[in-house]
Enzyme design. Structure first.
Site, PDB file in Angstrom:
ATOM      1  N   GLU A 151       0.736  -1.221   0.125  1.00  0.00           N
ATOM      2  CA  GLU A 151       0.055  -0.121  -0.024  1.00  0.00           C
ATOM      3  C   GLU A 151       0.845   1.280  -0.042  1.00  0.00           C
ATOM      4  O   GLU A 151       0.705   1.958   0.784  1.00  0.00           O
ATOM      5  CB  GLU A 151      -0.970   0.082   1.161  1.00  0.00           C
ATOM      6  CG  GLU A 151      -1.947  -1.051   1.253  1.00  0.00           C
ATOM      7  CD  GLU A 151      -2.808  -1.212   2.440  1.00  0.00           C
ATOM      8  OE1 GLU A 151      -2.964  -0.264   3.008  1.00  0.00           O
ATOM      9  OE2 GLU A 151      -3.285  -2.218   2.689  1.00  0.00           O
ATOM     10  N   ASN A 199       2.061  -5.140  -3.081  1.00  0.00           N
ATOM     11  CA  ASN A 199       0.439  -5.539  -2.677  1.00  0.00           C
ATOM     12  C   ASN A 199       0.042  -4.092  -2.520  1.00  0.00           C
ATOM     13  O   ASN A 199       0.413  -3.280  -1.898  1.00  0.00           O
ATOM     14  CB  ASN A 199       0.592  -6.225  -1.270  1.00  0.00           C
ATOM     15  CG  ASN A 199      -0.624  -6.846  -0.860  1.00  0.00           C
ATOM     16  OD1 ASN A 199      -1.411  -7.728  -1.722  1.00  0.00           O
ATOM     17  ND2 ASN A 199      -1.143  -6.710   0.144  1.00  0.00           N
ATOM     18  N   HIS A 235     -10.679  -6.146  -1.001  1.00  0.00           N
ATOM     19  CA  HIS A 235     -11.754  -6.153   0.106  1.00  0.00           C
ATOM     20  C   HIS A 235     -12.877  -5.363  -0.768  1.00  0.00           C
ATOM     21  O   HIS A 235     -12.916  -4.205  -0.941  1.00  0.00           O
ATOM     22  CB  HIS A 235     -11.114  -5.088   1.254  1.00  0.00           C
ATOM     23  CG  HIS A 235     -10.017  -5.558   2.033  1.00  0.00           C
ATOM     24  ND1 HIS A 235     -10.105  -6.854   2.833  1.00  0.00           N
ATOM     25  CD2 HIS A 235      -8.543  -5.514   1.897  1.00  0.00           C
ATOM     26  CE1 HIS A 235      -8.806  -7.125   3.220  1.00  0.00           C
ATOM     27  NE2 HIS A 235      -7.990  -6.298   2.886  1.00  0.00           N
ATOM     28  N   GLU A 264      -6.197 -10.636  -0.359  1.00  0.00           N
ATOM     29  CA  GLU A 264      -7.049 -10.238   0.682  1.00  0.00           C
ATOM     30  C   GLU A 264      -8.615 -10.275   0.646  1.00  0.00           C
ATOM     31  O   GLU A 264      -9.370  -9.516   0.980  1.00  0.00           O
ATOM     32  CB  GLU A 264      -6.644  -8.876   1.454  1.00  0.00           C
ATOM     33  CG  GLU A 264      -5.089  -8.629   1.625  1.00  0.00           C
ATOM     34  CD  GLU A 264      -4.495  -7.616   2.440  1.00  0.00           C
ATOM     35  OE1 GLU A 264      -5.258  -6.997   2.838  1.00  0.00           O
ATOM     36  OE2 GLU A 264      -3.357  -7.468   2.321  1.00  0.00           O
ATOM     37  N   ASP A 266     -12.350 -10.331   0.720  1.00  0.00           N
ATOM     38  CA  ASP A 266     -13.528 -10.583   1.631  1.00  0.00           C
ATOM     39  C   ASP A 266     -14.736  -9.686   1.015  1.00  0.00           C
ATOM     40  O   ASP A 266     -14.220  -8.613   0.309  1.00  0.00           O
ATOM     41  CB  ASP A 266     -13.126 -10.094   3.167  1.00  0.00           C
ATOM     42  CG  ASP A 266     -12.570  -8.812   3.372  1.00  0.00           C
ATOM     43  OD1 ASP A 266     -12.494  -8.004   2.467  1.00  0.00           O
ATOM     44  OD2 ASP A 266     -11.785  -9.071   4.488  1.00  0.00           O
TER      45      ASP A 266
HETATM   46  O1  9MR Z   1      -6.451  -7.559   9.169  1.00  0.00           O
HETATM   47  C1  9MR Z   1      -5.426  -6.743   9.774  1.00  0.00           C
HETATM   48  C2  9MR Z   1      -5.677  -6.283  11.306  1.00  0.00           C
HETATM   49  O2  9MR Z   1      -5.807  -7.311  12.047  1.00  0.00           O
HETATM   50  C3  9MR Z   1      -4.683  -5.153  11.634  1.00  0.00           C
HETATM   51  O3  9MR Z   1      -4.992  -4.712  12.862  1.00  0.00           O
HETATM   52  C4  9MR Z   1      -4.620  -4.240  10.519  1.00  0.00           C
HETATM   53  C5  9MR Z   1      -3.062  -3.295  10.865  1.00  0.00           C
HETATM   54  O4  9MR Z   1      -2.050  -3.840  10.958  1.00  0.00           O
HETATM   55  O5  9MR Z   1      -4.300  -4.862   9.404  1.00  0.00           O
HETATM   56  C6  9MR Z   1      -5.055  -5.903   8.766  1.00  0.00           C
HETATM   57  O6  9MR Z   1      -4.878  -6.300   7.338  1.00  0.00           O
HETATM   58  C7  9MR Z   1      -4.568  -5.317   6.784  1.00  0.00           C
HETATM   59  C8  9MR Z   1      -3.216  -5.921   5.571  1.00  0.00           C
HETATM   60  O7  9MR Z   1      -2.229  -5.883   6.447  1.00  0.00           O
HETATM   61  C9  9MR Z   1      -3.069  -4.825   4.677  1.00  0.00           C
HETATM   62  N1  9MR Z   1      -4.416  -4.494   3.916  1.00  0.00           N
HETATM   63  C10 9MR Z   1      -5.695  -4.049   4.391  1.00  0.00           C
HETATM   64  C11 9MR Z   1      -5.718  -5.241   5.597  1.00  0.00           C
HETATM   65  C12 9MR Z   1      -7.002  -4.695   6.224  1.00  0.00           C
HETATM   66  O8  9MR Z   1      -6.988  -3.610   6.990  1.00  0.00           O
END
Ligand code: 9MR
Length: 352
Positions: A151, A199, A235, A264, A266
């Protein structure tokens, strides 16, 4: 606590001896179609028997949701803590699953000692190179693919502010994607066998952001920057998602010689006050899963589909939406497969 009534669908299938052929489990369909089907996992849940049994029977790939991020591995300055990531890797090895690593460079979820450390660009450059090298070497031969950079672009496709880019950055601020390129070069030096991915979120279809991702990756490929693929997070919160632009984006990315992983996936739904989604929404959700899976499996360069968790019992969406949305995954809170699960198995089984 153990789930008192887990849906041990794999056991039923295993014991089925009737003439009617049972439908395949997701993992069986994935193995037959030679596609990776994975999910994000949280190591502290592996002691939940229903969680770990569903995981090992239904998926052939895992990715630590948070266990390999900076804030977990580097919670203390000057030390590396691999315990949580190692738990995921050990589980995967025991169940013959592949492991995707996530993630080495992100502007989010860095520990306070780093974010508020007032490091100079030279110090940050050393810290990042050391981090990439140490983590990748620790998991060398165990993690087959890494999200090296996560990101890094905003919704308009501009490079985002980040401690690694320009706050103060690793010495390449105002040089656009140069710090991203540098991270890939360090990653390739650290583990030349690992597949290296960029990613990104919200660049799945055709828009300013995906155009910028495409331009960056085309430039990297033309200049032989070591990169193997792109992760499209996926997402989704719209039940009427048009997947034609997603298929078109996958086509142009794979035409660059890159692999695409859906990383990812969902599909979140509105929940009522008792936390339930409407049945009609679950059916529409299944169609979204079906069309996304189809967009991937119809392109030979799209080699992995991963969901961001697998049971509605545990998902980032609940806390993120303050409980107003959820039910985003393949299994309900009791590990019962949802219509989305059946749609995914069907589409994977139809892979050309
Ligand atoms: O699902 C993840 C959550 O448990 C964490 O708190 C958050 C921050 O690290 O990240 C979430 O996962 C993210 C992923 O690492 C990158 N893309 C977006 C995901 C959802 O926010």
């Amino acid at each position: 606590m153990l789930n008192p009534c887990p849906n041990f669908r794999w056991l039923v299938l295993f014991l089925t001896t009737t003439a009617a052929a049972p439908s395949l489990l997701l993992r069986q369909a994935a193995d037959q179609a030679q596609v990776l089907v994975g999910t994000a996992v949280r190591p502290y849940l592996l002691s939940d028997a229903a969680y770990s049994a569903t995981l090992s029977h239904e998926f052939n790939m895992v990715e630590p949701e948070d266990a390999m991020k900076w804030w977990t591995v580097r919670h203390t300055a000057g030390a590396f803590d691999f315990r949580e990531g190692d738990q995921v890797v050990q589980f995967a090895l025991a169940h013959r699953m592949k492991v995707r690593g996530h993630c080495l460079v992100w502007d989010h979820n860095n520990p306070d000692w780093l974010a508020q450390g007032h490091f100079t660009p030279t110090q940050l450059s050393q810290l990042l190179q050391e981090h990439i090298a140490t983590v990748m070497k620790h998991y060398s031969g165990q993690v087959f693919a890494w999200d090296v950079v996560n990101e890094a672009l905003d919704e308009n496709g501009h490079v985002k502010n980040s401690p690694w880019y320009n706050q103060p950055g690793v010495g390449l601020s105002d040089k656009g994607t140069a710090y991203i390129e540098q991270a890939f070069r360090w990653a390739h030096e650290a583990d030349p066998q690992a597949l290296l991915f960029y990613n990104e979120a919200e660049g799945e279809g055709l828009n300013h952001k995906s155009d910028a991702i495409y331009a960056m990756l085309k430039d990297f490929k033309q200049r032989s920057v070591p990169i193997d693929g792109v992760g499209l997070q996926m997402h989704v919160s719209q039940p009427d998602l048009d997947t034609a632009p997603i298929a078109a984006n996958i086509a142009r990315l794979t035409a660059l010689g890159l692999q695409v992983h859906i990383t990812e996936l969902d599909v979140s739904l509105p929940l009522d006050s008792s936390g339930h989604a409407q049945h009609s929404d679950l059916l529409r959700q299944a169609e979204v899963y079906r069309r996304i899976v189809r967009a991937c499996v119809q392109n030979r360069g799209c080699t992995a589909i991963q969901t961001w968790g697998f049971t509605d019992k545990y998902s980032w969406i609940g806390s993120h939406s303050h409980g107003t949305r959820g039910a985003a995954l393949l299994f309900d809170r009791t590990y019962k497969p949802k219509p989305a699960y059946d749609a995914m198995v069907e589409e994977i089984s139809r892979k050309p």
